[in-house]
Design a protein around this motif. Structure first.
Motif, mmCIF file in Angstrom:
data_model
loop_
_atom_site.group_PDB
_atom_site.id
_atom_site.type_symbol
_atom_site.label_atom_id
_atom_site.label_comp_id
_atom_site.label_asym_id
_atom_site.label_seq_id
_atom_site.Cartn_x
_atom_site.Cartn_y
_atom_site.Cartn_z
ATOM 1 N N PRO A 1 0.807 -1.230 0.000
ATOM 2 C CA PRO A 1 0.000 0.000 0.000
ATOM 3 C C PRO A 1 0.838 1.277 0.000
ATOM 4 C CG PRO A 1 -0.880 -1.577 1.590
ATOM 5 C CD PRO A 1 0.424 -2.136 1.101
ATOM 6 N N ALA A 2 1.986 1.260 0.677
ATOM 7 C CA ALA A 2 2.850 2.454 0.695
ATOM 8 C C ALA A 2 3.346 2.778 -0.714
ATOM 9 C CB ALA A 2 4.035 2.245 1.638
ATOM 10 N N LEU A 3 3.714 1.737 -1.464
ATOM 11 C CA LEU A 3 4.167 1.915 -2.847
ATOM 12 C C LEU A 3 3.037 2.496 -3.693
ATOM 13 C CD1 LEU A 3 6.123 1.521 -5.244
ATOM 14 C CD2 LEU A 3 5.285 -0.828 -5.401
ATOM 15 N N LEU A 4 1.857 1.925 -3.577
ATOM 16 C CA LEU A 4 0.713 2.391 -4.368
ATOM 17 C C LEU A 4 0.368 3.846 -4.047
ATOM 18 C CD1 LEU A 4 -1.461 1.747 -6.443
ATOM 19 C CD2 LEU A 4 -2.867 0.836 -4.592
ATOM 20 N N ASN A 5 0.332 4.194 -2.768
ATOM 21 C CA ASN A 5 0.003 5.571 -2.376
ATOM 22 C C ASN A 5 1.047 6.556 -2.882
ATOM 23 O OD1 ASN A 5 -2.335 4.796 -1.061
ATOM 24 N ND2 ASN A 5 -1.343 4.605 0.936
#
Length: 144
Positions: free
Chosen positions: A122-126
């Motif tokens: 999720p950190a990568l996507l955000n």
């Protein structure tokens, strides 16, 4: 031949990027058999020595250019300086070269840089979603 407004220009060298403050700029797609582009930067006289040194070394340089408007993804060009003209308070630098990556490759470069930072899930996507909107400058490796 097609002409466009050069919105911004940076010279990419190793891990640094040098912003060239444009008074005005023009980019031409010559649409020739060699896929040649011409970029003219009309900029501050203080950069004359910097560009003169590059010109004397007759070396290729990577240019990051944003064409027409700020929202457009940057395009990268492998260029050399074909003309450097000094005026009273400004200089004109004429670059000739070929496009290195097309605009659709920006997302690939961005993703690669985020993965190198160790982001995942999720950190990568955000972070990807935020950066794809703000379009930060990315460092590219030379094809030498």
């Amino acid at each position: 031949m097609k002409s466009f407004k050069l919105y911004s220009l940076d010279v990419v060298e190793d891990d640094t990027s040098i912003e060239v403050p444009l008074v005005d700029g023009l980019i031409l797609n010559k649409e020739d058999e060699r896929s040649t582009w011409l970029l003219e930067a009309y900029t501050d006289l203080s950069l004359y020595d910097y560009f003169q040194k590059i010109s004397e070394q007759n070396r290729d340089i990577i240019i990051e250019a944003v064409i027409t408007k700020k929202e457009n993804a940057p395009a990268y060009f492998q260029t050399n300086i074909v003309s450097l003209t000094k005026f009273e308070k400004h200089i004109s630098v004429l670059f000739e070269g070929r496009i290195r990556r097309n605009k659709s490759d920006y997302s690939e470069l961005l993703l690669e840089s985020l993965l190198q930072k160790g982001l995942e899930g999720p950190a990568l996507l955000n972070e990807f979603r935020e950066k794809i909107q703000s379009k930060p400058k990315l460092k590219v490796k030379s094809n030498k």
